[in-house]
Design an enzyme around this catalytic site. Structure first.
Site, short mmCIF file in Angstrom:
data_model
loop_
_atom_site.label_atom_id
_atom_site.label_comp_id
_atom_site.label_asym_id
_atom_site.label_seq_id
_atom_site.Cartn_x
_atom_site.Cartn_y
_atom_site.Cartn_z
N HIS A 1 0.86 -1.19 0.00
CA HIS A 1 0.00 0.00 0.00
C HIS A 1 0.89 1.23 0.00
O HIS A 1 1.74 1.40 0.88
CB HIS A 1 -0.90 0.00 1.24
CG HIS A 1 -1.74 1.23 1.35
ND1 HIS A 1 -2.72 1.55 0.44
CD2 HIS A 1 -1.73 2.22 2.27
CE1 HIS A 1 -3.30 2.69 0.81
NE2 HIS A 1 -2.70 3.12 1.91
N LYS B 1 -0.78 10.92 0.98
CA LYS B 1 0.13 10.34 -0.01
C LYS B 1 -0.30 10.70 -1.44
O LYS B 1 0.53 11.14 -2.25
CB LYS B 1 0.19 8.82 0.15
CG LYS B 1 0.68 8.35 1.50
CD LYS B 1 0.79 6.84 1.56
CE LYS B 1 -0.55 6.13 1.48
NZ LYS B 1 -1.45 6.44 2.61
N ASP C 1 -1.96 3.90 -4.50
CA ASP C 1 -2.68 3.02 -3.58
C ASP C 1 -2.10 1.61 -3.52
O ASP C 1 -1.78 1.12 -2.45
CB ASP C 1 -4.17 2.95 -3.93
CG ASP C 1 -4.97 2.37 -2.78
OD1 ASP C 1 -5.10 3.05 -1.76
OD2 ASP C 1 -5.43 1.23 -2.91
N ARG D 1 17.86 15.62 12.27
CA ARG D 1 17.99 16.97 11.73
C ARG D 1 19.24 17.14 10.88
O ARG D 1 19.38 18.13 10.17
CB ARG D 1 18.00 17.99 12.89
CG ARG D 1 16.74 17.95 13.72
CD ARG D 1 16.77 18.97 14.85
NE ARG D 1 16.79 20.34 14.35
CZ ARG D 1 16.78 21.40 15.14
NH1 ARG D 1 16.76 21.27 16.45
NH2 ARG D 1 16.80 22.62 14.62
#
Length: 322
Positions: free
Chosen positions: A152, A173, A191, A257
């Protein structure tokens, strides 16, 4: 949402087999003999040339593979006396071979057909050169029987990098993919992403035929990306180079980061670099994925910005110490 239903094994990978009838059709083979009302399948990607078996040696016989007879095996077997030919053929066809294919348009002798009928085995023929036919058959079986699964997510081609976007339902998404298309990138699958392992470390992703070129946007419905944005906005398949996992921003979670902490996701036993991108209002997720793809490409060319920054920082600290 689209729904795909398919048979899988315990590892959620599809179980594959190829019908001999499909091979006959796709490779344009001639049927010399095939039993009626019986379906045959191939479960092995490899092929075998039974030269040793024609010589009478059946130890370690790879009978589960398609057997290929070329000119060398054919000429050798023609020199054997009738009794020995009968013994070898009886032994050979007693094994459950998927099919025996004779190349170069060589004539299949009656005794071969006799024992094929006795044990209910398939004999096929092709006029192609043996080596070239083996290469074509091997490539065909590799493609049809390569380990594969369906995940998916959304697959997009961003600056030549195949980016698999994953995340919980409704995280954004498809909307991110749509914005990437508007920015000039290409949609591969939405999908449901069908993934095949073509080599030890190569994953190829594509969309199921039914869903190809379609995007589901909540509030709008299904849109056809190719019709709206043109053929240049879509691509049928793409290697998967990077996984981007979208998740809702969590104030209590630490997010990398600097880019020094590398994560990987295993897909079909292949490790793919993974980035976790937190999503919240005001963040341009599509732009972040663009930068992630460019940065990934740059690292592949030998330049890692995070390592370069760390190196310069260490040099600055050392200078101040002096």
């Amino acid at each position: 949402m689209f729904t795909i239903i398919s048979e899988r094994d315990n590892n959620m990978n599809f179980i594959d087999k190829v019908s001999i009838k499909e091979i006959i059709k796709d490779l344009e083979l001639e049927v010399v003999y095939m039993p009626d009302n019986k379906e045959y399948y191939v479960y092995s990607q490899d092929v075998n040339r039974p030269g040793l078996q024609y010589a009478g040696y059946f130890e370690h016989f790879a009978y589960d593979r398609i057997q290929i007879i070329g000119r060398a095996e054919y000429n050798y077997f023609s020199y054997l006396d009738a009794e020995r030919r009968e013994n070898v053929l009886d032994k050979l066809f007693s094994y459950e071979i998927p099919a025996l294919i004779v190349t170069r348009g060589l004539e299949v002798n009656s005794d071969v057909i006799k024992y094929a009928k006795k044990y209910g085995r398939i004999i096929l023929s092709t006029k192609r050169n043996t080596t070239r036919f083996i290469n074509r058959l091997s490539n065909y079986l590799d493609d049809r029987m390569a380990p594969h699964t369906t995940l998916h997510g959304v697959l997009v081609d961003v600056y030549g990098i195949g980016v698999l976007i994953k995340g919980e339902s409704s995280i954004g998404k498809s909307e991110t993919a749509l914005e990437l298309v508007q920015r000039g990138h290409r949609l591969v699958a939405d999908d449901a992403v069908e993934i095949r392992r073509l080599d030890e470390s190569v994953l190829l992703g594509q969309s199921p035929e039914l869903l190809r070129h379609f995007l589901e946007i909540r509030g709008i419905g299904i849109i056809d990306v190719r019709s709206l944005y043109g053929a240049g906005a879509v691509k049928n398949s793409k290697t998967i180079d990077l996984v981007v996992h979208l998740e809702a921003w969590n104030e209590d979670k630490y997010y990398d980061r600097l880019g020094l902490d590398k994560e990987f996701e295993e897909i079909l036993e292949v490790s793919v670099e993974k980035l976790v991108v937190p999503v919240k209002p005001g963040r341009n997720t599509a732009m972040i994925i663009e930068v992630a793809a460019m940065n990934f490409r740059q690292k592949g060319m030998g330049y890692d910005a995070a390592q370069e920054f760390t190196k310069k920082l260490s040099q600055l600290i050392d200078t101040k110490k002096c």
